[in-house]
Design an enzyme around this catalytic site. Sequence first.
Site, short mmCIF file in Angstrom:
data_model
loop_
_atom_site.label_atom_id
_atom_site.label_comp_id
_atom_site.label_asym_id
_atom_site.label_seq_id
_atom_site.Cartn_x
_atom_site.Cartn_y
_atom_site.Cartn_z
N CYS A 45 0.84 -1.21 0.00
CA CYS A 45 0.00 0.00 0.00
C CYS A 45 0.86 1.25 0.00
CB CYS A 45 -0.90 0.03 1.24
SG CYS A 45 -2.03 -1.34 1.36
C1 BEZ Z 1 0.56 -4.71 1.88
O1 BEZ Z 1 0.15 -3.59 1.59
O2 BEZ Z 1 1.72 -5.01 1.66
C2 BEZ Z 1 -0.36 -5.77 2.47
C3 BEZ Z 1 -1.50 -5.39 3.16
C4 BEZ Z 1 -2.30 -6.36 3.73
C5 BEZ Z 1 -1.98 -7.71 3.56
C6 BEZ Z 1 -0.87 -8.05 2.83
C7 BEZ Z 1 -0.04 -7.08 2.27
#
Ligand code: BEZ
Length: 210
Positions: A45
């Site tokens: 994210c």
């Molecule tokens: C991420 O943004 O890396 C992420 C968020 C939730 C679960 C897995 C990855």
Amino acid sequence: MAIRLGDQAPDFTADSTQGQIKLHDYLGDSWGILFSHPKDFTPVCTTELGRAAALKSEFDKRGCKILGLSVDGVKDHKGWSKDIEETQGHALNFPLLADPKREVAQLYDMIHPNELETLTVRSVFVIGPDKKVKLMLTYPASTGRNFDEILRVLDSLQLTAKHKVATPVDWKQGQDVIIVPAVTDEEAKKRFPGGWKAVKPYLRVVKQPK
Ligand code: BEZ
């Protein structure tokens, strides 16, 4: 009820990093893109939000307002935005909705419990100036979205809205496009006075209109 293409984008009011936002008022006559992030302070994210901030001027050029969402509060969003600027080189320059009660996430069916129990998946909704949903994408948390692709589909949608042309497989900005089947040859003569190439009567290829 699930949202489908062509449906009115459900309106809502929610807090954001730029104050309270009522979706339909925020969008006004613009195009809009609403995209969800599973959670604050997560790696993928962080990269996506940095990239979206870097491309903000491209969305502006297309008359499109972008709006992120994550299921944490504004305080966390503001703390996280410092990390985004530090690590991605671009500060958040568009609102990030705070949805700790998952109200918007539920409204837009962004929680897919068999994938992630309480967090959102990576949803994208492109909304037209008529507030109708024009395109939806859904990615799992582990796959960052391609924001060049999001710009590409926005270009395609805007060409269809303005010129009644569709875009073929793997189309990129500047390449030939296709006259939509609903346009008769009579109408096409008026719209495309330079003519087109009828590969088949139903496959009419024309230069990309400006
Ligand atoms: C991420 O943004 O890396 C992420 C968020 C939730 C679960 C897995 C990855």
